[in-house]
Design a protein around this motif. Structure first.
Motif, PDB file in Angstrom:
ATOM      1  N   ARG A   1     -17.856  23.635 -15.973  1.00 55.99           N
ATOM      2  CA  ARG A   1     -17.426  22.261 -15.668  1.00 55.99           C
ATOM      3  C   ARG A   1     -16.777  21.561 -16.862  1.00 55.99           C
ATOM      4  O   ARG A   1     -17.104  20.417 -17.180  1.00 55.99           O
ATOM      5  CB  ARG A   1     -18.600  21.442 -15.160  1.00 55.99           C
ATOM      6  CG  ARG A   1     -19.125  21.929 -13.832  1.00 55.99           C
ATOM      7  CD  ARG A   1     -20.195  21.009 -13.309  1.00 55.99           C
ATOM      8  NE  ARG A   1     -20.716  21.533 -12.058  1.00 55.99           N
ATOM      9  CZ  ARG A   1     -21.222  20.792 -11.111  1.00 55.99           C
ATOM     10  NH1 ARG A   1     -21.283  19.493 -11.269  1.00 55.99           N
ATOM     11  NH2 ARG A   1     -21.671  21.332 -10.008  1.00 55.99           N
ATOM     12  N   VAL A   2     -15.871  22.242 -17.532  1.00 59.78           N
ATOM     13  CA  VAL A   2     -15.126  21.624 -18.627  1.00 59.78           C
ATOM     14  C   VAL A   2     -13.923  20.928 -18.002  1.00 59.78           C
ATOM     15  O   VAL A   2     -13.097  21.573 -17.347  1.00 59.78           O
ATOM     16  CB  VAL A   2     -14.668  22.668 -19.668  1.00 59.78           C
ATOM     17  CG1 VAL A   2     -13.893  21.996 -20.785  1.00 59.78           C
ATOM     18  CG2 VAL A   2     -15.858  23.442 -20.209  1.00 59.78           C
ATOM     19  N   SER A   3     -13.843  19.629 -18.163  1.00 66.74           N
ATOM     20  CA  SER A   3     -12.721  18.889 -17.588  1.00 66.74           C
ATOM     21  C   SER A   3     -12.313  17.781 -18.557  1.00 66.74           C
ATOM     22  O   SER A   3     -13.095  17.423 -19.438  1.00 66.74           O
ATOM     23  CB  SER A   3     -13.104  18.318 -16.222  1.00 66.74           C
ATOM     24  OG  SER A   3     -14.170  17.410 -16.358  1.00 66.74           O
ATOM     25  N   PRO A   4     -11.107  17.308 -18.424  1.00 71.25           N
ATOM     26  CA  PRO A   4     -10.066  17.735 -17.504  1.00 71.25           C
ATOM     27  C   PRO A   4      -9.513  19.108 -17.883  1.00 71.25           C
ATOM     28  O   PRO A   4      -9.889  19.680 -18.902  1.00 71.25           O
ATOM     29  CB  PRO A   4      -9.003  16.648 -17.639  1.00 71.25           C
ATOM     30  CG  PRO A   4      -9.171  16.118 -19.028  1.00 71.25           C
ATOM     31  CD  PRO A   4     -10.654  16.239 -19.329  1.00 71.25           C
ATOM     32  N   LEU A   5      -8.622  19.608 -17.070  1.00 70.05           N
ATOM     33  CA  LEU A   5      -8.063  20.950 -17.269  1.00 70.05           C
ATOM     34  C   LEU A   5      -7.462  21.117 -18.662  1.00 70.05           C
ATOM     35  O   LEU A   5      -7.620  22.159 -19.287  1.00 70.05           O
ATOM     36  CB  LEU A   5      -7.015  21.251 -16.191  1.00 70.05           C
ATOM     37  CG  LEU A   5      -6.335  22.608 -16.281  1.00 70.05           C
ATOM     38  CD1 LEU A   5      -7.358  23.747 -16.200  1.00 70.05           C
ATOM     39  CD2 LEU A   5      -5.292  22.760 -15.185  1.00 70.05           C
ATOM     40  N   GLU A   6      -6.800  20.086 -19.161  1.00 72.83           N
ATOM     41  CA  GLU A   6      -6.188  20.171 -20.497  1.00 72.83           C
ATOM     42  C   GLU A   6      -7.253  20.447 -21.558  1.00 72.83           C
ATOM     43  O   GLU A   6      -7.017  21.183 -22.507  1.00 72.83           O
ATOM     44  CB  GLU A   6      -5.423  18.880 -20.835  1.00 72.83           C
ATOM     45  CG  GLU A   6      -4.213  18.629 -19.967  1.00 72.83           C
ATOM     46  CD  GLU A   6      -4.556  18.147 -18.552  1.00 72.83           C
ATOM     47  OE1 GLU A   6      -5.665  17.577 -18.325  1.00 72.83           O
ATOM     48  OE2 GLU A   6      -3.730  18.357 -17.652  1.00 72.83           O
ATOM     49  N   ARG A   7      -8.418  19.835 -21.390  1.00 76.55           N
ATOM     50  CA  ARG A   7      -9.518  20.068 -22.338  1.00 76.55           C
ATOM     51  C   ARG A   7     -10.007  21.507 -22.253  1.00 76.55           C
ATOM     52  O   ARG A   7     -10.287  22.153 -23.267  1.00 76.55           O
ATOM     53  CB  ARG A   7     -10.654  19.085 -22.049  1.00 76.55           C
ATOM     54  CG  ARG A   7     -11.819  19.229 -22.988  1.00 76.55           C
ATOM     55  CD  ARG A   7     -12.842  18.113 -22.772  1.00 76.55           C
ATOM     56  NE  ARG A   7     -14.062  18.431 -23.478  1.00 76.55           N
ATOM     57  CZ  ARG A   7     -15.260  18.405 -22.943  1.00 76.55           C
ATOM     58  NH1 ARG A   7     -15.433  18.038 -21.688  1.00 76.55           N
ATOM     59  NH2 ARG A   7     -16.322  18.707 -23.650  1.00 76.55           N
ATOM     60  N   LEU A   8     -10.117  22.021 -21.025  1.00 78.14           N
ATOM     61  CA  LEU A   8     -10.538  23.413 -20.835  1.00 78.14           C
ATOM     62  C   LEU A   8      -9.562  24.362 -21.522  1.00 78.14           C
ATOM     63  O   LEU A   8      -9.974  25.253 -22.266  1.00 78.14           O
ATOM     64  CB  LEU A   8     -10.636  23.736 -19.339  1.00 78.14           C
ATOM     65  CG  LEU A   8     -10.868  25.200 -18.978  1.00 78.14           C
ATOM     66  CD1 LEU A   8     -12.223  25.691 -19.504  1.00 78.14           C
ATOM     67  CD2 LEU A   8     -10.768  25.396 -17.474  1.00 78.14           C
ATOM     68  N   LEU A   9      -8.275  24.165 -21.291  1.00 81.41           N
ATOM     69  CA  LEU A   9      -7.272  25.060 -21.876  1.00 81.41           C
ATOM     70  C   LEU A   9      -7.255  24.960 -23.398  1.00 81.41           C
ATOM     71  O   LEU A   9      -7.098  25.979 -24.088  1.00 81.41           O
ATOM     72  CB  LEU A   9      -5.898  24.759 -21.282  1.00 81.41           C
ATOM     73  CG  LEU A   9      -5.782  25.002 -19.775  1.00 81.41           C
ATOM     74  CD1 LEU A   9      -4.411  24.591 -19.264  1.00 81.41           C
ATOM     75  CD2 LEU A   9      -6.098  26.448 -19.421  1.00 81.41           C
ATOM     76  N   SER A  10      -7.449  23.772 -23.910  1.00 80.62           N
ATOM     77  CA  SER A  10      -7.505  23.590 -25.359  1.00 80.62           C
ATOM     78  C   SER A  10      -8.729  24.297 -25.946  1.00 80.62           C
ATOM     79  O   SER A  10      -8.644  24.956 -26.993  1.00 80.62           O
ATOM     80  CB  SER A  10      -7.548  22.096 -25.686  1.00 80.62           C
ATOM     81  OG  SER A  10      -7.726  21.891 -27.046  1.00 80.62           O
ATOM     82  N   LEU A  11      -9.864  24.177 -25.262  1.00 83.32           N
ATOM     83  CA  LEU A  11     -11.088  24.844 -25.715  1.00 83.32           C
ATOM     84  C   LEU A  11     -10.912  26.364 -25.713  1.00 83.32           C
ATOM     85  O   LEU A  11     -11.298  27.045 -26.668  1.00 83.32           O
ATOM     86  CB  LEU A  11     -12.261  24.441 -24.822  1.00 83.32           C
ATOM     87  CG  LEU A  11     -13.603  25.108 -25.120  1.00 83.32           C
ATOM     88  CD1 LEU A  11     -14.052  24.836 -26.555  1.00 83.32           C
ATOM     89  CD2 LEU A  11     -14.650  24.629 -24.121  1.00 83.32           C
TER      90      LEU A  11
END
Length: 93
Positions: free
Chosen positions: A36-46
């Protein structure tokens, strides 16, 4: 009607211990479970940060509504990187 499709091979314990995923887990010794990492941009950055730190195996948990989209986006992001050998899977937490 109903039942398992006989043309689909079901993995047994030996397959799971000797397959490419098991080999990768033994080699890298780390699975990054992303829940549940959100938003998607945060997930992709992580994911990018984890890859830069050496991570190669990722699990996206399927306990959020957008999990399938997250999985596809992570896969696409990793496919666009110059490195190879990433594994991305789905799981539950």
């Amino acid at each position: 009607p109903g039942g398992r499709d006989p043309s689909v091979k079901v993995a047994d314990a030996r397959d799971l211990r000797q397959g490419i995923v098991a080999d990768a887990i033994r080699r890298h010794r780390l699975i990054c479970v992303l829940r549940r990492v959100s938003p998607l941009e945060r997930l992709l950055s992580l994911v990018d940060e984890l890859v830069d730190a050496g991570a190669r195996i990722f699990e996206i948990t399927f306990d959020a509504t957008g999990a399938a989209d997250d999985l596809r986006a992570v896969r696409a992001g990793l496919d666009s990187r110059p490195e190879a050998g990433f594994l991305v899977g789905a799981g539950t937490c």
